[in-house]
Design a protein around this motif. Structure first.
Motif, PDB file in Angstrom:
ATOM      1  N   GLN A  23      -1.847 -32.123 -25.920  1.00 44.31           N
ATOM      2  CA  GLN A  23      -1.533 -33.400 -25.285  1.00 44.31           C
ATOM      3  C   GLN A  23      -1.199 -34.513 -26.277  1.00 44.31           C
ATOM      4  OE1 GLN A  23      -1.487 -33.673 -21.644  1.00 44.31           O
ATOM      5  NE2 GLN A  23      -0.120 -35.260 -22.435  1.00 44.31           N
ATOM      6  N   PRO A  24      -1.944 -34.674 -27.393  1.00 48.18           N
ATOM      7  CA  PRO A  24      -1.562 -35.727 -28.343  1.00 48.18           C
ATOM      8  C   PRO A  24      -0.148 -35.552 -28.889  1.00 48.18           C
ATOM      9  CG  PRO A  24      -3.798 -34.996 -28.775  1.00 48.18           C
ATOM     10  CD  PRO A  24      -3.221 -34.036 -27.778  1.00 48.18           C
ATOM     11  N   ALA A  25       0.246 -34.308 -29.154  1.00 50.37           N
ATOM     12  CA  ALA A  25       1.599 -34.061 -29.648  1.00 50.37           C
ATOM     13  C   ALA A  25       2.635 -34.392 -28.583  1.00 50.37           C
ATOM     14  CB  ALA A  25       1.734 -32.599 -30.084  1.00 50.37           C
ATOM     15  N   ILE A  26       2.331 -34.035 -27.346  1.00 52.49           N
ATOM     16  CA  ILE A  26       3.232 -34.364 -26.241  1.00 52.49           C
ATOM     17  C   ILE A  26       3.372 -35.878 -26.106  1.00 52.49           C
ATOM     18  CG2 ILE A  26       3.503 -34.267 -23.730  1.00 52.49           C
ATOM     19  CD1 ILE A  26       2.127 -31.513 -23.838  1.00 52.49           C
ATOM     20  N   ASN A  27       2.246 -36.574 -26.184  1.00 54.52           N
ATOM     21  CA  ASN A  27       2.268 -38.038 -26.064  1.00 54.52           C
ATOM     22  C   ASN A  27       3.111 -38.675 -27.161  1.00 54.52           C
ATOM     23  OD1 ASN A  27       0.557 -37.753 -23.891  1.00 54.52           O
ATOM     24  ND2 ASN A  27      -1.293 -38.351 -24.997  1.00 54.52           N
ATOM     25  N   ASP A  28       2.983 -38.165 -28.393  1.00 47.38           N
ATOM     26  CA  ASP A  28       3.766 -38.718 -29.500  1.00 47.38           C
ATOM     27  C   ASP A  28       5.262 -38.550 -29.254  1.00 47.38           C
ATOM     28  OD1 ASP A  28       1.558 -39.568 -30.888  1.00 47.38           O
ATOM     29  OD2 ASP A  28       1.501 -37.851 -32.257  1.00 47.38           O
ATOM     30  N   SER A  29       5.647 -37.379 -28.778  1.00 45.03           N
ATOM     31  CA  SER A  29       7.072 -37.139 -28.529  1.00 45.03           C
ATOM     32  C   SER A  29       7.595 -38.012 -27.396  1.00 45.03           C
ATOM     33  CB  SER A  29       7.306 -35.660 -28.206  1.00 45.03           C
ATOM     34  OG  SER A  29       7.149 -34.867 -29.361  1.00 45.03           O
ATOM     35  N   LEU A  30       6.806 -38.143 -26.340  1.00 45.29           N
ATOM     36  CA  LEU A  30       7.224 -39.001 -25.229  1.00 45.29           C
ATOM     37  C   LEU A  30       7.331 -40.456 -25.677  1.00 45.29           C
ATOM     38  CD1 LEU A  30       5.079 -37.481 -22.333  1.00 45.29           C
ATOM     39  CD2 LEU A  30       7.551 -37.238 -22.661  1.00 45.29           C
ATOM     40  N   VAL A  89      10.306 -33.754 -23.107  1.00 53.07           N
ATOM     41  CA  VAL A  89       9.380 -32.661 -23.415  1.00 53.07           C
ATOM     42  C   VAL A  89       9.328 -31.700 -22.233  1.00 53.07           C
ATOM     43  CG1 VAL A  89       7.011 -32.031 -23.999  1.00 53.07           C
ATOM     44  CG2 VAL A  89       7.984 -34.165 -24.892  1.00 53.07           C
ATOM     45  N   ALA A  90       9.583 -30.427 -22.502  1.00 52.23           N
ATOM     46  CA  ALA A  90       9.445 -29.377 -21.490  1.00 52.23           C
ATOM     47  C   ALA A  90       8.246 -28.517 -21.866  1.00 52.23           C
ATOM     48  CB  ALA A  90      10.704 -28.524 -21.423  1.00 52.23           C
ATOM     49  N   VAL A  91       7.348 -28.271 -20.913  1.00 49.77           N
ATOM     50  CA  VAL A  91       6.125 -27.509 -21.167  1.00 49.77           C
ATOM     51  C   VAL A  91       6.113 -26.282 -20.262  1.00 49.77           C
ATOM     52  CG1 VAL A  91       3.608 -27.567 -21.216  1.00 49.77           C
ATOM     53  CG2 VAL A  91       4.905 -29.648 -21.720  1.00 49.77           C
ATOM     54  N   THR A  92       5.883 -25.112 -20.844  1.00 45.84           N
ATOM     55  CA  THR A  92       5.850 -23.879 -20.057  1.00 45.84           C
ATOM     56  C   THR A  92       4.433 -23.334 -19.950  1.00 45.84           C
ATOM     57  OG1 THR A  92       6.625 -21.602 -19.918  1.00 45.84           O
ATOM     58  CG2 THR A  92       6.379 -22.502 -22.114  1.00 45.84           C
ATOM     59  N   VAL A 123      13.297 -24.761 -21.793  1.00 44.77           N
ATOM     60  CA  VAL A 123      14.313 -25.689 -22.308  1.00 44.77           C
ATOM     61  C   VAL A 123      15.594 -25.573 -21.491  1.00 44.77           C
ATOM     62  CG1 VAL A 123      15.736 -26.287 -24.303  1.00 44.77           C
ATOM     63  CG2 VAL A 123      13.333 -25.646 -24.624  1.00 44.77           C
ATOM     64  N   ARG A 124      15.997 -24.347 -21.223  1.00 46.87           N
ATOM     65  CA  ARG A 124      17.195 -24.145 -20.405  1.00 46.87           C
ATOM     66  C   ARG A 124      17.037 -24.806 -19.034  1.00 46.87           C
ATOM     67  NH1 ARG A 124      18.122 -17.696 -21.612  1.00 46.87           N
ATOM     68  NH2 ARG A 124      19.867 -17.888 -23.079  1.00 46.87           N
ATOM     69  N   ALA A 125      15.872 -24.630 -18.436  1.00 45.13           N
ATOM     70  CA  ALA A 125      15.637 -25.219 -17.115  1.00 45.13           C
ATOM     71  C   ALA A 125      15.729 -26.738 -17.178  1.00 45.13           C
ATOM     72  CB  ALA A 125      14.271 -24.792 -16.592  1.00 45.13           C
ATOM     73  N   ALA A 126      15.104 -27.326 -18.203  1.00 45.05           N
ATOM     74  CA  ALA A 126      15.133 -28.783 -18.334  1.00 45.05           C
ATOM     75  C   ALA A 126      16.557 -29.296 -18.505  1.00 45.05           C
ATOM     76  CB  ALA A 126      14.267 -29.210 -19.519  1.00 45.05           C
ATOM     77  N   GLN A 127      17.352 -28.578 -19.270  1.00 42.42           N
ATOM     78  CA  GLN A 127      18.726 -29.018 -19.504  1.00 42.42           C
ATOM     79  C   GLN A 127      19.612 -28.843 -18.273  1.00 42.42           C
ATOM     80  OE1 GLN A 127      20.017 -26.888 -23.026  1.00 42.42           O
ATOM     81  NE2 GLN A 127      19.279 -28.503 -24.378  1.00 42.42           N
ATOM     82  N   ASN A 128      19.218 -27.945 -17.382  1.00 36.25           N
ATOM     83  CA  ASN A 128      20.042 -27.683 -16.199  1.00 36.25           C
ATOM     84  C   ASN A 128      19.598 -28.439 -14.956  1.00 36.25           C
ATOM     85  OD1 ASN A 128      22.239 -25.443 -16.595  1.00 36.25           O
ATOM     86  ND2 ASN A 128      20.504 -24.804 -17.858  1.00 36.25           N
ATOM     87  N   GLN A 165       7.895 -26.549 -30.369  1.00 36.95           N
ATOM     88  CA  GLN A 165       6.639 -26.986 -30.979  1.00 36.95           C
ATOM     89  C   GLN A 165       5.459 -26.411 -30.214  1.00 36.95           C
ATOM     90  OE1 GLN A 165       5.824 -31.198 -30.801  1.00 36.95           O
ATOM     91  NE2 GLN A 165       4.216 -31.109 -32.354  1.00 36.95           N
ATOM     92  N   GLY A 166       4.399 -26.053 -30.933  1.00 34.36           N
ATOM     93  CA  GLY A 166       3.187 -25.593 -30.276  1.00 34.36           C
ATOM     94  C   GLY A 166       2.079 -25.335 -31.271  1.00 34.36           C
ATOM     95  N   TYR A 167       0.885 -25.119 -30.729  1.00 33.70           N
ATOM     96  CA  TYR A 167      -0.292 -24.851 -31.564  1.00 33.70           C
ATOM     97  C   TYR A 167      -1.098 -23.719 -30.948  1.00 33.70           C
ATOM     98  CZ  TYR A 167      -4.478 -25.571 -34.380  1.00 33.70           C
ATOM     99  OH  TYR A 167      -5.529 -25.388 -35.244  1.00 33.70           O
ATOM    100  N   SER A 168      -1.668 -22.862 -31.794  1.00 33.83           N
ATOM    101  CA  SER A 168      -2.463 -21.718 -31.370  1.00 33.83           C
ATOM    102  C   SER A 168      -1.577 -20.777 -30.548  1.00 33.83           C
ATOM    103  CB  SER A 168      -3.703 -22.183 -30.602  1.00 33.83           C
ATOM    104  OG  SER A 168      -4.636 -21.132 -30.443  1.00 33.83           O
ATOM    105  N   GLN A 169      -1.939 -20.480 -29.300  1.00 34.32           N
ATOM    106  CA  GLN A 169      -1.025 -19.678 -28.487  1.00 34.32           C
ATOM    107  C   GLN A 169       0.341 -20.347 -28.425  1.00 34.32           C
ATOM    108  OE1 GLN A 169      -1.816 -19.461 -24.295  1.00 34.32           O
ATOM    109  NE2 GLN A 169      -0.380 -17.779 -23.954  1.00 34.32           N
ATOM    110  N   GLY A 170       0.342 -21.670 -28.289  1.00 33.06           N
ATOM    111  CA  GLY A 170       1.600 -22.405 -28.251  1.00 33.06           C
ATOM    112  C   GLY A 170       2.371 -22.318 -29.551  1.00 33.06           C
TER     113      GLY A 170
END
Length: 273
Positions: free
Chosen positions: A9-16, A22-25, A52-57, A72-77
């Protein structure tokens, strides 16, 4: 996100906050009626790309299909992001990928498993076995389980998330749940090898980071991936932080975000191979 346990979440917040989309799966199988393919790289990589494809479409996002993209991601991400980076040239060559940021990567599941059996992070090992079995039914995980294993893993499929995996399975062993170790069999070894990063290095710059004392996803196997990428000519920056796995994302987040900003603005990527 709703439970407040999304460590990204902190990384998502920084990008926003920087004005980025930001697209999250959730990856494949994360629904009330299916079993997650947890930590299976061959599944996670396409899932990240498809988000990403879905977000762009989606017309409502108003995103240009040629817009710059960073995984971008951490651990499993982190594994998902790096698998997306490895698969992008063949799976999604149309994406304008400019970088990959990945921390705490489980690059080699066999090596990660060795550090979890009998230790605090055993729940992640158990759930990884569930995930691989969901992705590859030929592995027949159930045939290796004892009664305790069947009961516990059936419950994990329905209820387990990060907190539950840590609280309910700490310091357990494979032998507590099985009649024989599936990881020792040729079938499981073959699938683990198929889900080992490094065979198709990304063709874009990479920022890879890791906790120096990671007790969940051991650091040496991630450093091996770093050396593999460097040997293949990837422009990679590798950095470790004095932290454990849970706090590693916080330790590296500021550097990761600045690296992203620099890629989007066209600053040449650093490397320390």
């Amino acid at each position: 996100m709703e439970r407040g346990t999304l460590y990204d979440q902190p990384a998502i917040n920084d990008s926003l906050s920087s004005g980025y989309a930001v697209a999250v799966t959730d990856y494949e199988g994360y629904s009330p009626t299916t079993v997650p393919t947890y930590i299976t790289g061959q599944s996670m990589g396409p899932a990240v790309i498809d988000s990403v494809r879905a977000a762009q479409n989606l017309p409502s996002t108003r995103l240009a299909k040629g817009a710059k993209v960073i995984f971008q991601g951490y651990s499993q991400g982190g594994g998902g992001a790096m698998w997306a980076g490895e698969k992008q040239p063949s799976y999604a060559p149309e994406l304008n990928l400019v970088g990959v940021v990945a921390g705490g990567i489980p690059a080699d599941l066999t090596e990660v498993a060795k550090g979890l059996d009998g230790y605090i992070g055993f729940g992640f090992l158990a759930f990884a076995a569930v995930g691989l079995d969901a992705a590859y039914p030929d592995l027949k995980l159930d045939s290796f389980l004892n009664d305790t294993g069947r009961q516990q893993l059936a419950d994990a499929k329905k209820n387990a998330c990060v907190a539950e995996l840590l609280l309910n399975y700490s310091f357990k062993k494979i032998s507590d749940y099985t009649t024989s170790n599936p990881l020792d069999t040729p079938q499981w070894q073959a699938r683990l090898a198929q889900n080992k990063l490094g065979a198709n290095p990304p063709r874009v710059p990479v920022f890879q980071y890791h906790a120096s004392t990671d007790e969940i996803v051991n650091t040496p196997q991630a450093e091996t991936l770093h050396r593999t990428y460097c040997a293949a000519g990837v422009r990679e920056q590798w950095k470790t932080y004095i932290s454990d796995h849970a706090t590693g994302i916080l330790a590296g987040n500021a550097d990761a975000h600045q690296w992203i900003v620099n890629r989007f603005t066209g600053t040449p990527a650093p490397a320390n191979c």
